[in-house]
Design a protein around this motif. Structure first.
Motif, PDB file in Angstrom:
ATOM      1  N   VAL A  38       0.835  -1.204   0.000  1.00 28.21           N
ATOM      2  CA  VAL A  38       0.000   0.000   0.000  1.00 28.21           C
ATOM      3  C   VAL A  38       0.867   1.250   0.000  1.00 28.21           C
ATOM      4  CG1 VAL A  38      -1.647   1.325   1.397  1.00 28.21           C
ATOM      5  CG2 VAL A  38      -2.007  -1.104   1.028  1.00 28.21           C
ATOM      6  N   VAL A  39       1.938   1.262   0.789  1.00 24.92           N
ATOM      7  CA  VAL A  39       2.830   2.422   0.842  1.00 24.92           C
ATOM      8  C   VAL A  39       3.455   2.678  -0.521  1.00 24.92           C
ATOM      9  CG1 VAL A  39       5.022   3.252   1.773  1.00 24.92           C
ATOM     10  CG2 VAL A  39       3.312   2.297   3.304  1.00 24.92           C
ATOM     11  N   ASN A  44       3.881   5.635  -5.593  1.00 21.33           N
ATOM     12  CA  ASN A  44       3.957   5.620  -7.048  1.00 21.33           C
ATOM     13  C   ASN A  44       2.932   6.576  -7.655  1.00 21.33           C
ATOM     14  OD1 ASN A  44       4.764   4.844  -9.593  1.00 21.33           O
ATOM     15  ND2 ASN A  44       3.480   3.028  -9.625  1.00 21.33           N
ATOM     16  N   ILE A  45       1.715   6.560  -7.160  1.00 19.01           N
ATOM     17  CA  ILE A  45       0.683   7.469  -7.653  1.00 19.01           C
ATOM     18  C   ILE A  45       1.080   8.915  -7.374  1.00 19.01           C
ATOM     19  CG2 ILE A  45      -1.688   8.247  -7.316  1.00 19.01           C
ATOM     20  CD1 ILE A  45      -2.467   5.353  -6.926  1.00 19.01           C
ATOM     21  N   PHE A  46       1.591   9.185  -6.185  1.00 19.53           N
ATOM     22  CA  PHE A  46       2.000  10.541  -5.820  1.00 19.53           C
ATOM     23  C   PHE A  46       3.096  11.048  -6.751  1.00 19.53           C
ATOM     24  CE2 PHE A  46       4.897  13.303  -3.420  1.00 19.53           C
ATOM     25  CZ  PHE A  46       4.039  14.369  -3.177  1.00 19.53           C
ATOM     26  N   TYR A  47       4.109  10.220  -7.013  1.00 22.43           N
ATOM     27  CA  TYR A  47       5.204  10.640  -7.888  1.00 22.43           C
ATOM     28  C   TYR A  47       4.743  10.823  -9.328  1.00 22.43           C
ATOM     29  CZ  TYR A  47       8.730  10.097  -4.276  1.00 22.43           C
ATOM     30  OH  TYR A  47       9.484  10.230  -3.146  1.00 22.43           O
ATOM     31  N   LYS A  48       3.815  10.000  -9.784  1.00 17.87           N
ATOM     32  CA  LYS A  48       3.299  10.175 -11.142  1.00 17.87           C
ATOM     33  C   LYS A  48       2.478  11.451 -11.262  1.00 17.87           C
ATOM     34  CE  LYS A  48       3.311   5.480 -12.813  1.00 17.87           C
ATOM     35  NZ  LYS A  48       2.516   4.374 -13.355  1.00 17.87           N
ATOM     36  N   LEU A  49       1.727  11.780 -10.223  1.00 17.63           N
ATOM     37  CA  LEU A  49       0.911  12.991 -10.267  1.00 17.63           C
ATOM     38  C   LEU A  49       1.752  14.255 -10.155  1.00 17.63           C
ATOM     39  CD1 LEU A  49      -2.180  11.981  -8.117  1.00 17.63           C
ATOM     40  CD2 LEU A  49      -2.060  12.248 -10.590  1.00 17.63           C
ATOM     41  N   THR A  50       2.876  14.192  -9.460  1.00 22.56           N
ATOM     42  CA  THR A  50       3.690  15.385  -9.258  1.00 22.56           C
ATOM     43  C   THR A  50       4.889  15.453 -10.195  1.00 22.56           C
ATOM     44  OG1 THR A  50       4.963  14.282  -7.519  1.00 22.56           O
ATOM     45  CG2 THR A  50       3.032  15.565  -6.837  1.00 22.56           C
ATOM     46  N   SER A  51       5.029  14.518 -11.105  1.00 23.96           N
ATOM     47  CA  SER A  51       6.149  14.503 -12.034  1.00 23.96           C
ATOM     48  C   SER A  51       5.994  15.624 -13.056  1.00 23.96           C
ATOM     49  CB  SER A  51       6.204  13.156 -12.754  1.00 23.96           C
ATOM     50  OG  SER A  51       7.104  13.206 -13.826  1.00 23.96           O
ATOM     51  N   PRO A  52       7.057  16.405 -13.305  1.00 26.44           N
ATOM     52  CA  PRO A  52       6.973  17.468 -14.325  1.00 26.44           C
ATOM     53  C   PRO A  52       6.672  16.908 -15.715  1.00 26.44           C
ATOM     54  CG  PRO A  52       8.952  17.736 -12.997  1.00 26.44           C
ATOM     55  CD  PRO A  52       8.338  16.425 -12.613  1.00 26.44           C
ATOM     56  N   ARG A  53       7.190  15.736 -16.040  1.00 24.71           N
ATOM     57  CA  ARG A  53       6.931  15.134 -17.342  1.00 24.71           C
ATOM     58  C   ARG A  53       5.441  14.816 -17.506  1.00 24.71           C
ATOM     59  NH1 ARG A  53       9.340   9.458 -19.597  1.00 24.71           N
ATOM     60  NH2 ARG A  53       8.403   9.611 -21.645  1.00 24.71           N
TER      61      ARG A  53
END
Length: 69
Positions: A38-39, A44-53
């Motif tokens: 879960v962590v 992973n979702i957080f990093y995908k949402l905040t990724s500049p790309r």
């Protein structure tokens, strides 16, 4: 709901249950594995949402990454 929980916890009924060390180890490792999954899923979702790309491209592909332009 809280009242029901309090009433159920006031009564004492022996459980007659036994967990051997193997079962306890299995349960503990399962709980740790689920928590870690879960962590990492949320991370992973957080990093995908905040990724500049991802923000520049405007979305995700079906492969799980950002859509390249």
């Amino acid at each position: 709901m809280l009242r029901i929980l309090v009433l159920l916890s006031l009564g004492y009924v022996p459980a007659f249950a036994y967990l051997d060390p193997g079962s306890g180890s299995l349960l503990l490792s399962s709980v740790v594995a689920i928590f870690a999954s879960v962590v990492f899923f949320i991370k992973n979702i957080f990093y995908k949402l905040t990724s500049p790309r991802t923000l520049l491209s405007g979305g995700f592909s079906s492969r799980g990454g950002a859509i390249p332009k």
